[in-house]
Write a protein that holds these residues in place. Sequence first.
Motif, PDB file in Angstrom:
ATOM      1  N   ARG A   1     -17.831   0.533   1.330  1.00  0.00           N
ATOM      2  CA  ARG A   1     -16.415   0.588   0.964  1.00  0.00           C
ATOM      3  C   ARG A   1     -16.097   1.900   0.265  1.00  0.00           C
ATOM      4  NH1 ARG A   1     -16.991  -3.127   3.733  1.00  0.00           N
ATOM      5  NH2 ARG A   1     -16.239  -5.284   3.543  1.00  0.00           N
TER       6      ARG A   1
ATOM      7  N   GLY B   1     -14.282  -3.039  -5.338  1.00  0.00           N
ATOM      8  CA  GLY B   1     -14.943  -2.582  -4.123  1.00  0.00           C
ATOM      9  C   GLY B   1     -16.255  -3.298  -3.891  1.00  0.00           C
TER      10      GLY B   1
ATOM     11  N   LEU C   1     -17.155  -5.868  -0.751  1.00  0.00           N
ATOM     12  CA  LEU C   1     -18.341  -5.679   0.091  1.00  0.00           C
ATOM     13  C   LEU C   1     -19.208  -6.931   0.115  1.00  0.00           C
ATOM     14  CD1 LEU C   1     -20.182  -3.805   1.767  1.00  0.00           C
ATOM     15  CD2 LEU C   1     -21.184  -3.033  -0.392  1.00  0.00           C
TER      16      LEU C   1
END
Length: 399
Positions: A342, A355, A359
Amino acid sequence: MLKVLTFSTLFPSSVRPSHGIFVETRLRELLKSGRVESRVVAPVPWFPSTNPRWGEYAKFAATPAREQRNGIDVLHPRYLLAPKVGMTSAPLTLALGAKAAVQKLIDEGFDFDLIDAHYYYPDGVAAALLAQWFDKPLTITARGTDLNLIPQYPLPRRMIEWAARRAAGSIGVCAALMDVLRGWGHDPARLHTLRNGVDLERFRPLPQGPMRAELGIDGDPLLLSVGHLIERKGHHVAIEALAALARQRPGARLVIIGEGEERAALTALAARLGVADKVRLTGSLPNTELLKWYSAADVLLLCSSREGWANVLLESMACGTPVVATDIWGTPEVVAAPQAGRLVAERTGAAFALGIESLLGAGVDRAATRSYAEGFSWQATTEGQLDLFHAIQREAAHA
């Protein structure tokens, strides 16, 4: 056989085996083609003492004047790096310090066809002087801060621009770096993007569980941050991300690999945020050991404010570990698919924590991440260099 003189202060030695290893790796891959012969001039600053109390400076003094590395002949001439004024005087002192070593190679019979320099400032500027003195064509590879940070200083920028005009070709490890020179009005025909590859044999997936047991580390998830302990690399952001993530995932752990001036500040930050027991700083580790840590981790974090082409991203992916990285400069060219990881637009701990959650929530397919990395072998870069170097050789012969 094309004869290439590789010139850069960023090249490993027996004393600093991991220093500039990405330059050595690209050269070794090029030499595998069997179509190039190379010698390396890798200057080091002069220092009078090898006493270990001087730290890195002592390593300069301990560097051999000449050595063989992986079958490559490497000369390490000394140059004067003066305090305070070193930034502006370094290109000239670097070129003057290297001149005799270059002449020595010619006298020994290595009358090279071109100079291939790495890092635009001061190395590329010094190489442009040497190219002028020895009447040789020149290529310069930009790698990151040499074009995305140093040109903020007016005098270095003028010298960089002069070197770029002198070079027969400029190479960027990502397109964003060549966009800088293009924006300055340099000839687009002389600007080339040749990305770094990854050594898929050195960096390969190892069993995650056994690696964690061997390294004495665990985490759910286990996060990794690799690089010099300087502000630009953003290890402090990784610690802030861990603190934010740990509220929902108390088993989360972070390993930071590297050494530098920020170590004490990072330790203090982890204590202040209440995650000191969840953060482990290993210090600097040999490049050959990194695959164990990449394989053990669930996610690699790269929270940098500036990057050209960060080798750690592909190294981690080649070991099956996806990444979460700042959306800057060349990084989007590396992290270009969901299986890679990401990108984070905002360089904050909170944004990185989101993030990581994105993920992990989507599920990590380590085999798919490895497969993605396999698309970044060195072959295309090697062919690109050969095409460029031979074109420059033909142009020089015609001239």
